[in-house]
Design an enzyme around this catalytic site. Structure first.
Site, PDB file in Angstrom:
ATOM      1  N   THR A 113       2.229   6.895  21.228  1.00  0.00           N
ATOM      2  CA  THR A 113       2.864   6.037  20.232  1.00  0.00           C
ATOM      3  C   THR A 113       4.338   5.811  20.541  1.00  0.00           C
ATOM      4  O   THR A 113       4.990   6.658  21.173  1.00  0.00           O
ATOM      5  CB  THR A 113       2.724   6.697  18.835  1.00  0.00           C
ATOM      6  N   ASP A 114       4.868   4.701  20.044  1.00  0.00           N
ATOM      7  CA  ASP A 114       6.306   4.442  20.196  1.00  0.00           C
ATOM      8  C   ASP A 114       7.141   5.404  19.339  1.00  0.00           C
ATOM      9  O   ASP A 114       8.358   5.523  19.539  1.00  0.00           O
ATOM     10  CB  ASP A 114       6.643   2.988  19.837  1.00  0.00           C
ATOM     11  N   GLU A 115       6.487   6.097  18.397  1.00  0.00           N
ATOM     12  CA  GLU A 115       7.251   6.981  17.497  1.00  0.00           C
ATOM     13  C   GLU A 115       7.876   8.170  18.215  1.00  0.00           C
ATOM     14  O   GLU A 115       8.754   8.830  17.662  1.00  0.00           O
ATOM     15  CB  GLU A 115       6.359   7.486  16.363  1.00  0.00           C
ATOM     16  N   TYR A 134       4.155  14.637  13.001  1.00  0.00           N
ATOM     17  CA  TYR A 134       3.212  13.817  13.788  1.00  0.00           C
ATOM     18  C   TYR A 134       3.858  13.357  15.087  1.00  0.00           C
ATOM     19  O   TYR A 134       3.314  13.574  16.176  1.00  0.00           O
ATOM     20  CB  TYR A 134       2.739  12.603  12.961  1.00  0.00           C
ATOM     21  N   LYS A 177       2.960  14.300  19.035  1.00  0.00           N
ATOM     22  CA  LYS A 177       2.604  13.308  20.067  1.00  0.00           C
ATOM     23  C   LYS A 177       3.596  13.397  21.243  1.00  0.00           C
ATOM     24  O   LYS A 177       3.194  13.294  22.407  1.00  0.00           O
ATOM     25  CB  LYS A 177       2.596  11.896  19.484  1.00  0.00           C
ATOM     26  N   PHE A 221      -0.648   1.747   5.965  1.00  0.00           N
ATOM     27  CA  PHE A 221       0.080   0.773   5.146  1.00  0.00           C
ATOM     28  C   PHE A 221      -0.718  -0.497   4.818  1.00  0.00           C
ATOM     29  O   PHE A 221      -0.929  -0.824   3.640  1.00  0.00           O
ATOM     30  CB  PHE A 221       1.391   0.398   5.855  1.00  0.00           C
ATOM     31  N   ILE A 222      -1.146  -1.232   5.856  1.00  0.00           N
ATOM     32  CA  ILE A 222      -1.777  -2.536   5.583  1.00  0.00           C
ATOM     33  C   ILE A 222      -3.102  -2.378   4.835  1.00  0.00           C
ATOM     34  O   ILE A 222      -3.279  -2.977   3.766  1.00  0.00           O
ATOM     35  CB  ILE A 222      -1.899  -3.372   6.887  1.00  0.00           C
ATOM     36  N   GLN A 234      -2.647  -1.385   1.106  1.00  0.00           N
ATOM     37  CA  GLN A 234      -2.229  -2.430   0.164  1.00  0.00           C
ATOM     38  C   GLN A 234      -3.382  -3.394  -0.129  1.00  0.00           C
ATOM     39  O   GLN A 234      -3.602  -3.790  -1.283  1.00  0.00           O
ATOM     40  CB  GLN A 234      -1.021  -3.202   0.712  1.00  0.00           C
ATOM     41  N   LEU A 262       5.171   0.297  -2.165  1.00  0.00           N
ATOM     42  CA  LEU A 262       6.143   0.145  -1.080  1.00  0.00           C
ATOM     43  C   LEU A 262       7.091   1.337  -1.092  1.00  0.00           C
ATOM     44  O   LEU A 262       7.655   1.673  -2.135  1.00  0.00           O
ATOM     45  CB  LEU A 262       6.922  -1.161  -1.314  1.00  0.00           C
ATOM     46  N   ASN A 284       8.568  -3.976   6.153  1.00  0.00           N
ATOM     47  CA  ASN A 284       7.403  -3.647   5.328  1.00  0.00           C
ATOM     48  C   ASN A 284       7.303  -4.585   4.129  1.00  0.00           C
ATOM     49  O   ASN A 284       6.212  -4.990   3.719  1.00  0.00           O
ATOM     50  CB  ASN A 284       7.482  -2.196   4.841  1.00  0.00           C
TER      51      ASN A 284
HETATM   52  P1  NAD Z   1      -7.393   7.600  13.547  1.00  0.00           P
HETATM   53  O1  NAD Z   1      -6.816   8.656  12.686  1.00  0.00           O
HETATM   54  O2  NAD Z   1      -7.944   6.363  12.916  1.00  0.00           O
HETATM   55  O3  NAD Z   1      -8.576   8.212  14.445  1.00  0.00           O
HETATM   56  C1  NAD Z   1      -8.467   9.469  15.050  1.00  0.00           C
HETATM   57  C2  NAD Z   1      -9.875   9.917  15.494  1.00  0.00           C
HETATM   58  O4  NAD Z   1      -9.739  11.198  16.157  1.00  0.00           O
HETATM   59  C3  NAD Z   1     -10.855  10.111  14.355  1.00  0.00           C
HETATM   60  O5  NAD Z   1     -12.105   9.544  14.671  1.00  0.00           O
HETATM   61  C4  NAD Z   1     -10.983  11.643  14.222  1.00  0.00           C
HETATM   62  O6  NAD Z   1     -12.251  12.069  13.742  1.00  0.00           O
HETATM   63  C5  NAD Z   1     -10.757  12.067  15.660  1.00  0.00           C
HETATM   64  N1  NAD Z   1     -10.260  13.447  15.773  1.00  0.00           N
HETATM   65  C6  NAD Z   1      -9.266  14.032  15.070  1.00  0.00           C
HETATM   66  N2  NAD Z   1      -9.133  15.328  15.439  1.00  0.00           N
HETATM   67  C7  NAD Z   1     -10.053  15.551  16.416  1.00  0.00           C
HETATM   68  C8  NAD Z   1     -10.397  16.677  17.205  1.00  0.00           C
HETATM   69  N3  NAD Z   1      -9.753  17.858  17.068  1.00  0.00           N
HETATM   70  N4  NAD Z   1     -11.391  16.559  18.117  1.00  0.00           N
HETATM   71  C9  NAD Z   1     -12.047  15.381  18.280  1.00  0.00           C
HETATM   72  N5  NAD Z   1     -11.768  14.283  17.544  1.00  0.00           N
HETATM   73  C10 NAD Z   1     -10.787  14.359  16.627  1.00  0.00           C
HETATM   74  O7  NAD Z   1      -6.261   7.246  14.602  1.00  0.00           O
HETATM   75  P2  NAD Z   1      -5.908   5.846  15.302  1.00  0.00           P
HETATM   76  O8  NAD Z   1      -4.979   5.087  14.455  1.00  0.00           O
HETATM   77  O9  NAD Z   1      -7.171   5.240  15.766  1.00  0.00           O
HETATM   78  O10 NAD Z   1      -5.065   6.379  16.553  1.00  0.00           O
HETATM   79  C11 NAD Z   1      -5.712   6.679  17.790  1.00  0.00           C
HETATM   80  C12 NAD Z   1      -4.675   7.133  18.791  1.00  0.00           C
HETATM   81  O11 NAD Z   1      -3.732   6.086  18.992  1.00  0.00           O
HETATM   82  C13 NAD Z   1      -3.862   8.352  18.358  1.00  0.00           C
HETATM   83  O12 NAD Z   1      -3.662   9.172  19.482  1.00  0.00           O
HETATM   84  C14 NAD Z   1      -2.546   7.771  17.869  1.00  0.00           C
HETATM   85  O13 NAD Z   1      -1.495   8.667  18.042  1.00  0.00           O
HETATM   86  C15 NAD Z   1      -2.412   6.568  18.777  1.00  0.00           C
HETATM   87  N6  NAD Z   1      -1.627   5.431  18.248  1.00  0.00           N
HETATM   88  C16 NAD Z   1      -1.928   4.891  17.046  1.00  0.00           C
HETATM   89  C17 NAD Z   1      -1.230   3.776  16.590  1.00  0.00           C
HETATM   90  C18 NAD Z   1      -1.548   3.115  15.266  1.00  0.00           C
HETATM   91  O14 NAD Z   1      -0.859   2.179  14.870  1.00  0.00           O
HETATM   92  N7  NAD Z   1      -2.584   3.506  14.561  1.00  0.00           N
HETATM   93  C19 NAD Z   1      -0.188   3.242  17.362  1.00  0.00           C
HETATM   94  C20 NAD Z   1       0.110   3.855  18.599  1.00  0.00           C
HETATM   95  C21 NAD Z   1      -0.637   4.930  19.033  1.00  0.00           C
HETATM   96  O1  TDX Z   2       1.771   2.969   1.052  1.00  0.00           O
HETATM   97  C1  TDX Z   2       2.600   2.857   1.957  1.00  0.00           C
HETATM   98  N1  TDX Z   2       3.761   2.186   1.720  1.00  0.00           N
HETATM   99  C2  TDX Z   2       4.715   2.000   2.690  1.00  0.00           C
HETATM  100  O2  TDX Z   2       5.746   1.382   2.423  1.00  0.00           O
HETATM  101  C3  TDX Z   2       2.362   3.393   3.277  1.00  0.00           C
HETATM  102  C4  TDX Z   2       1.094   4.145   3.565  1.00  0.00           C
HETATM  103  C5  TDX Z   2       3.325   3.193   4.239  1.00  0.00           C
HETATM  104  N2  TDX Z   2       4.473   2.526   3.953  1.00  0.00           N
HETATM  105  C6  TDX Z   2       5.453   2.271   5.038  1.00  0.00           C
HETATM  106  C7  TDX Z   2       5.806   3.438   5.912  1.00  0.00           C
HETATM  107  C8  TDX Z   2       6.050   2.780   7.262  1.00  0.00           C
HETATM  108  O3  TDX Z   2       7.394   2.303   7.327  1.00  0.00           O
HETATM  109  O4  TDX Z   2       4.810   1.325   5.906  1.00  0.00           O
HETATM  110  C9  TDX Z   2       5.111   1.584   7.277  1.00  0.00           C
HETATM  111  C10 TDX Z   2       3.830   1.837   8.045  1.00  0.00           C
HETATM  112  O5  TDX Z   2       3.308   3.065   7.601  1.00  0.00           O
HETATM  113  P1  TDX Z   2       1.994   3.730   8.255  1.00  0.00           P
HETATM  114  O6  TDX Z   2       0.859   2.782   8.179  1.00  0.00           O
HETATM  115  O7  TDX Z   2       1.832   5.074   7.657  1.00  0.00           O
HETATM  116  O8  TDX Z   2       2.400   3.778   9.808  1.00  0.00           O
HETATM  117  P2  TDX Z   2       3.587   4.502  10.611  1.00  0.00           P
HETATM  118  O9  TDX Z   2       4.099   5.684   9.887  1.00  0.00           O
HETATM  119  O10 TDX Z   2       4.555   3.438  11.038  1.00  0.00           O
HETATM  120  O11 TDX Z   2       2.758   5.034  11.894  1.00  0.00           O
HETATM  121  C11 TDX Z   2       1.722   4.198  12.485  1.00  0.00           C
HETATM  122  O12 TDX Z   2       2.174   3.613  13.675  1.00  0.00           O
HETATM  123  C12 TDX Z   2       2.395   4.467  14.770  1.00  0.00           C
HETATM  124  C13 TDX Z   2       0.463   5.012  12.749  1.00  0.00           C
HETATM  125  O13 TDX Z   2       0.018   5.623  11.553  1.00  0.00           O
HETATM  126  C14 TDX Z   2       0.707   6.053  13.809  1.00  0.00           C
HETATM  127  O14 TDX Z   2      -0.497   6.742  14.120  1.00  0.00           O
HETATM  128  C15 TDX Z   2       1.190   5.352  15.046  1.00  0.00           C
HETATM  129  O15 TDX Z   2       1.535   6.297  16.031  1.00  0.00           O
END
Ligand code: NAD
Ligand code: TDX
Length: 334
Positions: free
Chosen positions: A122-124, A150, A154, A190-191, A194, A206, A249
């Site tokens: 992740t970019d985080e 988190y 990562k 987030f998305i 909502q 928010l 947001n």
């Molecule tokens: P998610 O939470 O939707 O899915 C995670 C999956 O991993 C789930 O199916 C869960 O059951 C499985 N899991 C959790 N712990 C486990 C374990 N110990 N063994 C086996 N499986 C396990 O996550 P996501 O949003 O799909 O993210 C996937 C990957 O992408 C992550 O590594 C996350 O850091 C990265 N990522 C996510 C985003 C984002 O915007 N969601 C952005 C950049 C990177």
């Molecule tokens: O109810 C909400 N209201 C709100 O304002 C929630 C759930 C979030 N937020 C804000 C927090 C963040 O600024 O919205 C933004 C997005 O929040 P999340 O969906 O929780 O994402 P974020 O914390 O940015 O992290 C996501 O992007 C990077 C993914 O969850 C991570 O797994 C990924 O690495």
């Protein structure tokens, strides 16, 4: 590559990636390894399960299981993680265990059996950028400055992969992507939170001022980028993935409200996230220039409308989790 082991394949991005590969690369066989935590849903890929796609319910921290599956595959694409920042602020341990120990378990096996490994990150890991007065973006040489448990977990997993590349010759690549959106995203995020709040008669929530900026990318563009890195990427390299999708947001929420025909002020401002990162922005020129990847889903409003339609059409997929998720948020005044 004929056989892929996809960890976390029953989660949001893993599911979309498996669907992408299944549709576009008909000779590839996929084994999913997923613990099916609250974030994993085994119904996501039920229509694909069969000769080409197999689901193994298991933990990436289970050394013997991981060794067996890694030894049988051509490449590992590692998505499995605890992924929600807010959860990591309540209980960091599952993040340390899965994201750090789980990644360690996988790279030990990938090193032992000399397998291609792609680490999805992740970019985080780079922390945040100022909200105003700077056009700076994250690049592959930006310093690591994670803010939450988190993102720190990562960042730790990225560092382990880098060390295994250098010390043990692990055949790995790493990608750091910005915020994804699209179908199958858990309703804690987030998305979808909502959208499903509106659909279930609740008000959107928010955090703080809503001025925090995220750099949105459609999940299918992320899947295509990972495929390009897997097949054309240079071993040892880190690629940043983003689609110039910066939005506050508040602006995203107002777009959701408009598309769902709600008044523009029909939301609640709730307690801000502790340590809330201000702005993320990705410079994706390396993957564009070196691998020729480019995002195709660049019309955010159209992608958001389709995502809303997906949650409208798949109420069975999310309804049963909704009360529980909102009760957890309410306990935290969010
Ligand atoms: P998610 O939470 O939707 O899915 C995670 C999956 O991993 C789930 O199916 C869960 O059951 C499985 N899991 C959790 N712990 C486990 C374990 N110990 N063994 C086996 N499986 C396990 O996550 P996501 O949003 O799909 O993210 C996937 C990957 O992408 C992550 O590594 C996350 O850091 C990265 N990522 C996510 C985003 C984002 O915007 N969601 C952005 C950049 C990177
Ligand atoms: O109810 C909400 N209201 C709100 O304002 C929630 C759930 C979030 N937020 C804000 C927090 C963040 O600024 O919205 C933004 C997005 O929040 P999340 O969906 O929780 O994402 P974020 O914390 O940015 O992290 C996501 O992007 C990077 C993914 O969850 C991570 O797994 C990924 O690495």
């Amino acid at each position: 590559m004929k056989n892929l082991l996809v960890t976390g394949g029953a989660g949001f991005i893993g599911t979309n990636f498996v669907r992408y590969v299944y549709k576009n690369h008909s000779k590839v066989q996929i084994t999913l390894l997923d613990k099916l935590t609250y974030a994993g849903n085994q119904t996501n890929l039920v229509d694909l399960l069969g000769e080409r796609v197999q689901l193994i319910s298991g933990d990436i921290c289970d050394g013997p299981l991981v060794e067996k599956l890694v030894s049988q595959t051509d490449a590992v694409i590692h998505f499995a993680a605890e992924s929600h920042n807010d959860n990591s602020l309540i209980d960091p341990w599952p993040f340390i265990r899965t994201n750090i120990v789980g990644t360690y378990t996988l790279i030990q096996a990938a090193s032992k059996y000399h397998k291609r490994f792609h680490h999805v990150s992740t970019d985080e890991v780079y922390g945040d950028l100022p909200l105003s007065g700077s056009n700076e973006k994250f690049t592959p040489t930006s310093p690591y400055q994670p803010s939450s448990p988190y993102s720190a977990s990562k960042a730790s997993s990225d560092m382990l992969v880098r060390a295994w590349i250098r010390s043990f010759g692990l055949q790995a690549t790493i990608s750091n992507c910005s915020n994804n959106y699209g179908p199958y995203q858990h309703i804690e995020k987030f998305i979808p939170r909502q959208i499903t709040n509106i659909l279930s008669g609740r008000r959107p929530k928010l955090y703080g001022s809503g001025s925090n900026i995220r750099d949105w990318i459609h999940v299918n563009d992320h899947s295509a980028a990972i495929w390009d890195i897997l097949t054309k990427g240079k071993i040892g390299e880190t690629y940043l993935i983003g689609a110039n999708g910066e939005m506050s947001n508040k602006a995203v929420l107002e777009m959701i409200l408009k598309l769902m025909k709600q008044p523009q002020n029909a939301y609640d401002i709730v307690k801000d996230r502790p340590g809330h990162d201000l702005r993320y922005a990705i410079d994706a020129s390396k993957i564009r220039d070196e691998l020729g990847w480019q995002p195709l889903y660049t019309d955010f409003q159209s992608g958001l409308q389709k995502t809303i339609n997906w949650y409208v059409d798949h109420q069975d997929w999310w309804q049963m989790d909704k009360n529980k998720i909102e009760m957890t948020y309410a306990r935290n005044n969010q």
